[in-house]
Design a protein around this motif. Structure first.
Motif, mmCIF file in Angstrom:
data_model
loop_
_atom_site.group_PDB
_atom_site.id
_atom_site.type_symbol
_atom_site.label_atom_id
_atom_site.label_comp_id
_atom_site.label_asym_id
_atom_site.label_seq_id
_atom_site.Cartn_x
_atom_site.Cartn_y
_atom_site.Cartn_z
ATOM 1 N N GLU A 42 0.820 -1.221 0.000
ATOM 2 C CA GLU A 42 0.000 0.000 0.000
ATOM 3 C C GLU A 42 0.849 1.263 0.000
ATOM 4 O OE1 GLU A 42 -3.124 0.491 -0.201
ATOM 5 O OE2 GLU A 42 -4.223 -1.257 0.563
ATOM 6 N N LEU A 43 2.044 1.154 0.635
ATOM 7 C CA LEU A 43 2.886 2.342 0.774
ATOM 8 C C LEU A 43 3.851 2.514 -0.392
ATOM 9 C CD1 LEU A 43 3.686 1.840 4.564
ATOM 10 C CD2 LEU A 43 2.071 3.464 3.550
ATOM 11 N N GLY A 44 3.763 1.619 -1.365
ATOM 12 C CA GLY A 44 4.646 1.742 -2.529
ATOM 13 C C GLY A 44 5.973 1.016 -2.374
ATOM 14 N N ASN A 45 6.133 0.235 -1.310
ATOM 15 C CA ASN A 45 7.364 -0.548 -1.158
ATOM 16 C C ASN A 45 7.330 -1.775 -2.065
ATOM 17 O OD1 ASN A 45 8.568 0.841 1.192
ATOM 18 N ND2 ASN A 45 6.689 0.139 2.209
ATOM 19 N N ILE A 46 8.484 -2.104 -2.625
ATOM 20 C CA ILE A 46 8.584 -3.330 -3.430
ATOM 21 C C ILE A 46 8.575 -4.531 -2.483
ATOM 22 C CG2 ILE A 46 10.089 -4.682 -4.943
ATOM 23 C CD1 ILE A 46 11.123 -2.033 -6.081
ATOM 24 N N THR A 47 7.820 -5.550 -2.837
ATOM 25 C CA THR A 47 7.779 -6.782 -2.033
ATOM 26 C C THR A 47 8.081 -7.975 -2.932
ATOM 27 O OG1 THR A 47 5.429 -7.019 -2.500
ATOM 28 C CG2 THR A 47 6.014 -5.892 -0.441
ATOM 29 N N THR A 48 8.504 -9.101 -2.332
ATOM 30 C CA THR A 48 8.614 -10.336 -3.118
ATOM 31 C C THR A 48 7.812 -11.439 -2.422
ATOM 32 O OG1 THR A 48 10.654 -11.120 -2.084
ATOM 33 C CG2 THR A 48 10.899 -9.745 -4.051
#
Ligand code: ADP
Ligand code: ASP
Ligand code: MG
Length: 409
Positions: free
Chosen positions: A141-147
């Protein structure tokens, strides 16, 4: 018109030549007038290379930065595939997980997909483009990249197939389907034409890395037509289905194994209410997942407690247990990180007795000592010393006549 999702794993995009041949395969789908979304992994070895780079700098990097790092491998392959497609005269566009907006939770390195925005991809498909999406990644939601965890491109593919209501989802890899066991360990392993979602879920969770477990959960839940096939060889692969195998005689469908196991034992624990919680609570608080658990009662009102953890967590779990040992007034902590878990899986187990005894007899006749046993409705798992892995898998494969399964063309 059919909408396909094709996913290609690391080996299938492991070199420029291979990326070009993936492009040829994708072009064929477009040429026959169908629509296609392609999901790619990083080139084989790339994710491991990136992890090793990080470890050269920090032993425990933050998971957020790890995700920024390890998501880059897939960005490379999607761009290269689009270039290869353009060279062939195909219209194609690549997207990272963030660009599509594959929205996930914020559990870095093991995020779960919450929602996928389909409008942009749908518009591209309708404009005659091949849509190429980086697997394994999303954005919170905050725009962080996740894997999405190792092997996560499988899950990206199935999730896209669900979100865009694709007709079929093909997972192209370096084997031509799901086998009775890993063909690298038992060359006599046979390809299965079908396997049920239930069995595939067990196989994946017990160590068969041919499909990431979450991809199977997803496909089962949303009824995605999921097939595992070879990138290099024509064939129909393996269909994952709700239907049980037509092979009435098959007692078990496959053998899975996991090499990343370790076990810990705490002996002489006073046998009182709350002991299991006192032992496992601190382990859970440290975010260490526990798998098999065995508790024994000794004659002197003390108990021995054994459990398994992922080998990567062995030292940490052992240190926690040593503290609990003192706090509980237990005797001692022992451990072994040279064990493996081998499991036989099959829905046939429900209606056949004696499968466990065949398994134990087979291992006994090879002189293999069983250290732990766990069963559920459609699987039996044993823990044995790692040096016996190959011998155990091959002897069970032959005892259950898995090498006799007829492969259809
Ligand atoms: P990709 O990079 O295409 O995602 P993976 O390495 O993740 O490929 O998965 C394919 C590998 O899974 C095969 O090379 C094989 O060694 C392994 N594997 C383990 N168990 C099985 C099984 N039961 N059937 C087929 N392959 C298996
Ligand atoms: N590249 C990632 C991995 O190696 C994801 C994947 O290949 O599915 O785990
Ligand atoms: Mg994989």
């Amino acid at each position: 018109m059919t909408l396909y999702v094709y996913k290609f794993g690391g080996t299938s995009v492991g070199s420029v030549e291979r990326i070009k041949s993936v492009a040829e395969k994708v072009k064929k789908v477009q040429d026959q007038g169908d629509q296609i979304i392609v999901v790619l992994s990083a080139m084989s070895g790339e994710t491991n290379r990136l992890i090793a780079l990080a470890k050269e700098i920090q032993t425990q990097p933050t998971e957020r930065e790890m995700d920024v790092l390890i998501s880059t491998g897939e960005q490379v392959t999607v761009a290269l595939l689009c270039m290869a497609l353009h060279e062939l005269g195909c219209k194609a566009v690549s997207y990272t997980g963030t660009q599509v907006r594959i929205l996930t939770d914020s559990a870095f390195t093991k995020a779960r997909i919450r929602e996928i925005e389909g409008a942009k991809m749908r518009a591209d498909l309708d404009a005659g483009k091949v849509v190429v999406v980086a697997g394994f990644q999303g954005v919170d939601e905050l725009g962080n990249i996740t894997t999405l965890g190792r092997g996560g491109s499988d899950t990206t593919a199935v999730a896209l197939a669900t979100a865009l209501k694709a007709d079929e989802c093909h997972i192209y890899t370096d084997v031509d389907g799901v086998y009775t066991t890993d063909p690298r360990v038992e060359p006599k392993a046979r390809r299965l034409n079908h396997i049920t979602f239930e069995e595939m879920l067990e196989m994946a969770s017990l160590g068969s890395k041919v499909l990431q477990i979450r991809s199977v959960e997803f496909a089962g839940k949303y009824n995605v037509a999921l097939r595992v096939l070879s990138s290099f060889k024509e064939g129909c692969g393996t269909l994952i289905t709700y239907e049980e195998s037509q092979m009435e005689s098959a007692l078990i469908s496959g053998i899975a194994f996991n090499r990343d196991e370790a076990k810990l034992t705490i002996t002489g624990v006073p046998d009182l209410p709350g002991v299991a919680y006192k032992i496992l609570g601190p382990v859970a608080d440290a975010n260490i997942e526990v798998d098999m658990i065995v508790q024994n009662i000794a004659d002197d009102a003390t108990t021995d407690f054994t459990f398994t953890v992922d080998r990567n967590n062995y030292q940490r779990a052992k240190a926690i247990l040593e503290e609990s040992c003192v706090a509980l007034g237990a005797r001692k902590v022992t451990g072994d990180n040279t064990i493996v878990k081998i499991s036989i899986v099959g829905v046939g187990m429900r209606s056949h007795a004696g499968i466990a005894s065949t398994m134990f007899k087979t291992l006994a006749s090879e002189g293999i000592n069983i250290r732990m046993i766990a069963t559920s409705e459609i699987k039996i798992s044993v823990v044995v010393d790692e040096k016996y892995l190959e011998l155990a898998v091959r002897s069970l494969h032959s005892a259950f006549e898995l090498d006799q399964i007829a492969e259809e063309a």
